[in-house]
Design an enzyme around this catalytic site. Structure first.
Site, PDB file in Angstrom:
ATOM      1  N   ALA A  92       0.680  -1.294   0.191  1.00 45.14           N
ATOM      2  CA  ALA A  92      -0.093   0.009   0.016  1.00 45.14           C
ATOM      3  C   ALA A  92       0.838   1.202   0.139  1.00 45.14           C
ATOM      4  O   ALA A  92       0.352   2.307  -0.402  1.00 45.14           O
ATOM      5  CB  ALA A  92      -1.185  -0.076   1.223  1.00 45.14           C
ATOM      6  N   TYR A  93       2.133   1.130   0.375  1.00 46.78           N
ATOM      7  CA  TYR A  93       2.987   2.316   0.293  1.00 46.78           C
ATOM      8  C   TYR A  93       3.136   2.999  -1.116  1.00 46.78           C
ATOM      9  O   TYR A  93       3.723   2.405  -1.920  1.00 46.78           O
ATOM     10  CB  TYR A  93       4.350   1.999   0.854  1.00 46.78           C
ATOM     11  N   ALA A  94       2.677   4.140  -1.201  1.00 48.67           N
ATOM     12  CA  ALA A  94       2.694   4.754  -2.656  1.00 48.67           C
ATOM     13  C   ALA A  94       2.454   3.954  -3.666  1.00 48.67           C
ATOM     14  O   ALA A  94       2.696   4.008  -4.851  1.00 48.67           O
ATOM     15  CB  ALA A  94       4.138   5.157  -2.799  1.00 48.67           C
TER      16      ALA A  94
ATOM     17  N   GLY B 147       2.359   0.832  -4.093  1.00 50.05           N
ATOM     18  CA  GLY B 147       3.324  -0.030  -4.546  1.00 50.05           C
ATOM     19  C   GLY B 147       4.665   0.541  -5.031  1.00 50.05           C
ATOM     20  O   GLY B 147       5.756  -0.093  -5.205  1.00 50.05           O
TER      21      GLY B 147
END
Length: 318
Positions: A52-54, A56
């Site tokens: 979920a960070y950026a 992917g």
């Protein structure tokens, strides 16, 4: 840097983990490469990311650095799944299919055939048994070496550990833990201790507040000033939190160390904590955290900080 067993498993992780939530968004590839190089040179191994960070982007950036900046075998990669992107935005989905699809996508972005630790996030609409079945399958097919949970309640930790039994077992629980957030001490930490899971503490600096940089004003380049993170920091900009920060600053002054080092030393010394995950926007900020390995807080300071920040026991009383 100290390396510790992750719970009762044979996996060893560094006492500080490198968080990558800002990578590819606020932290560019040059800064990320410098962070990773400095971290590994300081003895760090645990690198924490998420699908979920950026969207992917964090995993993809990390993948470009493996083999170029550090060897894949020199790091312990932990990634998380359970939030997927839809046309309406992020959606929590820890169903079996969504988790396994997410893991395959993570592996492609990371450019590796397996992750060392894979964690699932909570999904109230999916039975925990189904989520756990995906964790078990990932280990069975070799796409994850160890599995765990992220941000789950104590009863969920206990249930998942029971379902996973000893093969493959519940290796870790990732949860927020700092002098400003000690709620995990009520049920999550005791569950981890009883069931053999190691705790990975995220935001051990109280979302940056325990560094002392928000005591007088909000710096323009800080997380609290960032549009997408302002709400993340704001809950800890309170009068009660300010009193805790003042105590940390005073302790740091007496020890000739920084508030950041005192806050990290407190977390990493707590029973059951395998590692504390530190995220930094720049390599210079990260280097300030990498000096904490030689700091052992005097018992008198620990006692004061413990008393000042002890959470309400709630029910039942201890």
């Amino acid at each position: 840097m100290e390396h510790r067993r992750l719970g009762r498993t044979g996996l060893r992780v560094s006492s500080l983990g490198l968080g990558t939530m800002t990578w590819s968004r606020d932290t560019d590839d040059h800064e990320a490469a410098e962070q990773l190089r400095d971290f590994v040179e300081a003895g760090g191994t645990l690198v924490d990311t998420s699908a979920a960070y950026a969207d992917g982007g964090s995993e993809e950036l990390l993948g470009t650095l493996l083999g170029e900046v550090v060897d894949r075998e020199d790091v312990v990669i932990c990634t998380k799944a359970g939030v997927r992107r839809t046309a309406e935005g992020g959606m929590v989905d820890a169903s079996r299919g969504a988790l396994l699809d997410s893991l395959d996508a993570s592996l492609r972005r990371l450019g590796t055939d397996r992750v060392d630790l894979w964690l699932a996030t909570p999904d109230p609409r999916t039975p925990l048994e189904e989520t756990v079945s995906a964790l078990r399958h990932a280990v069975q097919v070799g796409k994850a070496r160890y599995v765990g949970l992220s941000n789950h309640a104590g009863w969920q930790v206990a249930r998942a550990a029971t379902l996973l039994e000893t093969d493959p077992g519940l290796a870790a629980v990732e949860a927020e833990y700092s002098l400003l957030q000690r709620g995990v001490e009520r049920e999550v930490l005791p569950a981890c201790a009883a069931l053999g899971a190691g705790l990975l503490a995220w935001s051990p600096l109280g979302r940056g507040v325990l560094t002392g940089k928000y005591r007088r004003t909000i710096p323009s380049d800080s997380r609290a000033a960032s549009a997408h993170l302002a709400g993340f920091v704001q809950p800890y900009l309170t009068a009660d939190a300010a009193g805790v920060v003042d105590a940390v600053v005073m302790a740091a002054s007496g020890l000739d160390r920084t508030p950041l080092e005192v806050a990290l030393a407190w977390v990493t010394s707590r029973p059951g904590v395998a590692g504390a995950i530190v995220g930094a926007r720049t390599a210079a900020q990260l280097r300030g955290a990498l000096t904490v390995h030689d700091l052992r807080l005097p018992p008198e300071i620990v006692a004061v900080l413990d008393e000042l920040t002890a959470p309400n026991a709630g029910y039942p009383e201890r």
